[in-house]
Design an enzyme around this catalytic site. Structure first.
Site, PDB file in Angstrom:
ATOM      1  N   CYS A 274       0.801  -1.235   0.000  1.00  0.00           N
ATOM      2  CA  CYS A 274       0.000   0.000   0.000  1.00  0.00           C
ATOM      3  C   CYS A 274       0.834   1.286   0.000  1.00  0.00           C
ATOM      4  CB  CYS A 274      -0.923   0.000   1.216  1.00  0.00           C
ATOM      5  SG  CYS A 274      -2.177  -1.282   1.110  1.00  0.00           S
TER       6      CYS A 274
HETATM    7  N1  LIG Z   1      -2.864  -5.824   1.882  1.00  0.00           N
HETATM    8  C1  LIG Z   1      -3.242  -4.725   2.497  1.00  0.00           C
HETATM    9  O1  LIG Z   1      -2.819  -4.454   3.612  1.00  0.00           O
HETATM   10  C2  LIG Z   1      -4.249  -3.792   1.860  1.00  0.00           C
HETATM   11  C3  LIG Z   1      -4.872  -2.835   2.674  1.00  0.00           C
HETATM   12  C4  LIG Z   1      -5.810  -1.985   2.117  1.00  0.00           C
HETATM   13  C5  LIG Z   1      -6.086  -2.055   0.758  1.00  0.00           C
HETATM   14  N2  LIG Z   1      -5.447  -2.975  -0.029  1.00  0.00           N
HETATM   15  C6  LIG Z   1      -5.803  -3.009  -1.443  1.00  0.00           C
HETATM   16  O2  LIG Z   1      -6.670  -4.114  -1.660  1.00  0.00           O
HETATM   17  C7  LIG Z   1      -6.440  -4.674  -2.947  1.00  0.00           C
HETATM   18  C8  LIG Z   1      -6.121  -6.163  -2.814  1.00  0.00           C
HETATM   19  O3  LIG Z   1      -4.927  -6.325  -2.088  1.00  0.00           O
HETATM   20  P1  LIG Z   1      -4.508  -7.676  -1.364  1.00  0.00           P
HETATM   21  O4  LIG Z   1      -3.385  -7.317  -0.462  1.00  0.00           O
HETATM   22  O5  LIG Z   1      -5.717  -8.355  -0.796  1.00  0.00           O
HETATM   23  O6  LIG Z   1      -3.976  -8.530  -2.614  1.00  0.00           O
HETATM   24  P2  LIG Z   1      -3.604 -10.092  -2.632  1.00  0.00           P
HETATM   25  O7  LIG Z   1      -2.587 -10.262  -3.691  1.00  0.00           O
HETATM   26  O8  LIG Z   1      -3.344 -10.572  -1.245  1.00  0.00           O
HETATM   27  O9  LIG Z   1      -4.956 -10.806  -3.089  1.00  0.00           O
HETATM   28  C9  LIG Z   1      -5.555 -10.594  -4.324  1.00  0.00           C
HETATM   29  C10 LIG Z   1      -6.200 -11.880  -4.785  1.00  0.00           C
HETATM   30  O10 LIG Z   1      -6.915 -11.598  -5.994  1.00  0.00           O
HETATM   31  C11 LIG Z   1      -6.798 -12.708  -6.846  1.00  0.00           C
HETATM   32  N3  LIG Z   1      -7.117 -12.283  -8.215  1.00  0.00           N
HETATM   33  C12 LIG Z   1      -6.346 -11.579  -9.071  1.00  0.00           C
HETATM   34  N4  LIG Z   1      -7.024 -11.345 -10.210  1.00  0.00           N
HETATM   35  C13 LIG Z   1      -8.240 -11.889 -10.054  1.00  0.00           C
HETATM   36  C14 LIG Z   1      -9.394 -11.972 -10.885  1.00  0.00           C
HETATM   37  N5  LIG Z   1      -9.430 -11.414 -12.096  1.00  0.00           N
HETATM   38  N6  LIG Z   1     -10.467 -12.650 -10.419  1.00  0.00           N
HETATM   39  C15 LIG Z   1     -10.446 -13.221  -9.190  1.00  0.00           C
HETATM   40  N7  LIG Z   1      -9.392 -13.154  -8.358  1.00  0.00           N
HETATM   41  C16 LIG Z   1      -8.304 -12.496  -8.791  1.00  0.00           C
HETATM   42  C17 LIG Z   1      -5.384 -13.192  -6.639  1.00  0.00           C
HETATM   43  O11 LIG Z   1      -5.237 -14.525  -7.049  1.00  0.00           O
HETATM   44  C18 LIG Z   1      -5.210 -12.995  -5.120  1.00  0.00           C
HETATM   45  O12 LIG Z   1      -5.560 -14.160  -4.404  1.00  0.00           O
HETATM   46  C19 LIG Z   1      -5.301  -3.863  -3.564  1.00  0.00           C
HETATM   47  O13 LIG Z   1      -5.853  -2.847  -4.346  1.00  0.00           O
HETATM   48  C20 LIG Z   1      -4.628  -3.248  -2.363  1.00  0.00           C
HETATM   49  O14 LIG Z   1      -3.984  -2.038  -2.678  1.00  0.00           O
HETATM   50  C21 LIG Z   1      -4.543  -3.857   0.506  1.00  0.00           C
END
Ligand SMILES: NC(=O)c1ccc[n+]([C@@H]2O[C@H](COP(=O)([O-])OP(=O)(O)OC[C@H]3O[C@@H](n4cnc5c(N)ncnc54)[C@H](O)[C@@H]3O)[C@@H](O)[C@H]2O)c1
Length: 428
Positions: A274
């Site tokens: 992030c």
């Molecule tokens: N990790 C954090 O602390 C955090 C906090 C706030 C916001 N975010 C935001 O949330 C969003 C997700 O982050 P995350 O950390 O959960 O990512 P992550 O990589 O942990 O998880 C994302 C998941 O989405 C899946 N995926 C990708 N493309 C896909 C599709 N087309 N259809 C279905 N599944 C699909 C992946 O296989 C993966 O399992 C990002 O935009 C991030 O910036 C993350």
């Protein structure tokens, strides 16, 4: 009854079926919180091994325990699938896919585009689509809206579209999905009302804002605020180093001011999915509008330089003992990007290892949360953190301070310590 009223009623009675697209650090905790609130949740992910693991009750996300997941699976409240055709089933679909940067630090919205395409294929009357992924202002209106309306359905009448940024803080024991207030912005007023009603049973406090752009910008303001303040305090660490003043003493004393000061801590640089990434989404958007976001750029520069600053400190410390970096055995302690988690994405520890190896050091690492990782095709395995390993290193470099590490033992046995996080106990 309008379809908005119908959906709101189904949410209040917990009869709405939720779909969560992307079952990672954000999507899985959200899915489980919705299941805990009484909804049935269908989780979608493109990784079959993630889907199979979750259906078998194995959580790959630290903030969700196997027991919590197993309860949700056993009661039929949570099922995972990789079959995107089933996106027709849910009444509400929350999209939680990654939003990384390209090689040139431009937004990579390809995951959002792919998820939107999948949702579009089965979009039907009465569905609410909520984007959660952090992204630049305008994404919901410019990417999702035209794609979804190309089906012939109209937003606010046939389907609902909202943006609600996820605020999950992995490893935070006090604030989780339920008790962290959640911002919601919609394309129309009904979109906001529907999205708020859908999340209400699972989230204690909802904060509606008037547009999707405002909601998108809220998240970027929050993360830019952190990046800028971390940049400032990192610069203060460099200033104090040059002045021979203890930066930690200065910060602790400043933090006694009961108003107008907020404590941020210096460290080895920024990490995670992030803070080092999100501000670039805003900088990119503003570049397109001929505006240079100077605070974002400067904070990015300062924070990116921190690994180099700390490697120089290692070189100086070794030099003080008549040793060179070349040939020195350096034990890097803590490789996750922050305390008590297993996530190494964008971790400054990786830059530090790279820089040390580039200067000829032999680097090993220990991290109770990261037993192994691969970087540039090179496999690393965590060494056991025992007195012999600590005493065998020419320098122990503390990058991430985990609760599970015995710093007293390190203090007793290390020949040399460079502490980027002020983790060492001051007195035995
Ligand atoms: N990790 C954090 O602390 C955090 C906090 C706030 C916001 N975010 C935001 O949330 C969003 C997700 O982050 P995350 O950390 O959960 O990512 P992550 O990589 O942990 O998880 C994302 C998941 O989405 C899946 N995926 C990708 N493309 C896909 C599709 N087309 N259809 C279905 N599944 C699909 C992946 O296989 C993966 O399992 C990002 O935009 C991030 O910036 C993350």
């Amino acid at each position: 009854m309008t379809i908005a009223q119908d959906l709101i009623g189904r949410a209040e009675r917990r009869q709405a079926l939720f779909g969560i697209v992307g079952l990672g650090y954000v999507g899985l905790p959200l899915a489980i919180e919705l299941a805990n609130a009484g909804f049935r949740v269908l989780g979608f992910d493109v990784q079959q091994n993630v889907v199979d693991g979750l259906n078998a009750g194995h959580s790959h996300v630290k903030d969700v325990t196997d027991a919590q997941l197993q309860t949700a699976v056993r009661t039929g409240r949570f099922t995972a699938t990789s079959d995107m055709c089933r996106l027709a089933e849910p009444d509400a679909v929350s999209i939680c896919v990654p939003t990384p940067l390209s090689k040139f630090k431009d937004p990579d919205v390809s995951y959002i585009v792919a998820a939107t395409e999948a949702v579009k294929q089965t979009l039907r009357r009465g569905q609410a689509i909520i984007l959660e992924s952090t992204t630049y202002p305008g994404t919901t209106r410019e990417i999702l809206l035209p794609a979804l309306e190309s089906t012939g359905l109209t937003v606010g009448q046939d389907f609902f579209l909202a943006f609600s940024p996820e605020r999950v803080d992995p490893g935070n024991a006090h604030y989780g999905t339920r008790n962290t207030p959640k911002v919601v912005g919609g394309i129309t007023k009904d979109c906001i009302r529907v999205a708020v009603a859908l999340y209400q049973p699972a989230i204690d406090t909802l904060v509606p804002v008037s547009t999707t752009e405002a909601a998108e910008l809220v998240k970027l303001l929050e993360n830019t605020f952190r990046s800028v303040n971390i940049g400032l305090v990192n610069e203060m660490a460099i200033v104090c180093d040059k002045l021979g003043v203890d930066v930690w003493e200065v910060i602790e004393a400043a933090a006694t001011k009961p108003f107008g000061f907020m404590k941020f801590l210096p460290g080895p640089g920024l990490g995670g999915h992030c803070i080092p990434v999100d501000p670039h989404y805003l900088a990119w958007k503003m570049r397109g509008l001929n505006y240079k976001t100077r605070f974002i750029d400067l904070a990015g520069e300062l924070n990116t330089e921190m690994p180099l600053f700390w490697v120089r400190k290692v070189a100086e410390a070794l030099n003080g003992q008549g040793k060179a970096v070349r040939g020195a055995a350096v034990l890097v302690l803590g490789i996750a990007y922050k305390r008590d988690i297993d996530d190494i994405r964008e971790s400054p520890a990786l830059d530090i290892i790279h820089l040390l190896e580039g200067q000829g050091a032999t680097v090993s690492y220990a991290d109770p949360h990261v037993p192994a990782f691969t970087e540039d095709g090179h496999e690393f395995h965590s060494v056991a953190l025992d007195p012999a390993t600590v005493a065998g290193a020419d320098c122990v470099m503390i990058v991430t301070d985990h609760t599970a590490v015995d710093y007293h033992m390190i203090k007793r046995h290390a020949r040399l310590v460079v502490d980027t996080r002020n983790a060492m106990p001051k007195e035995d």
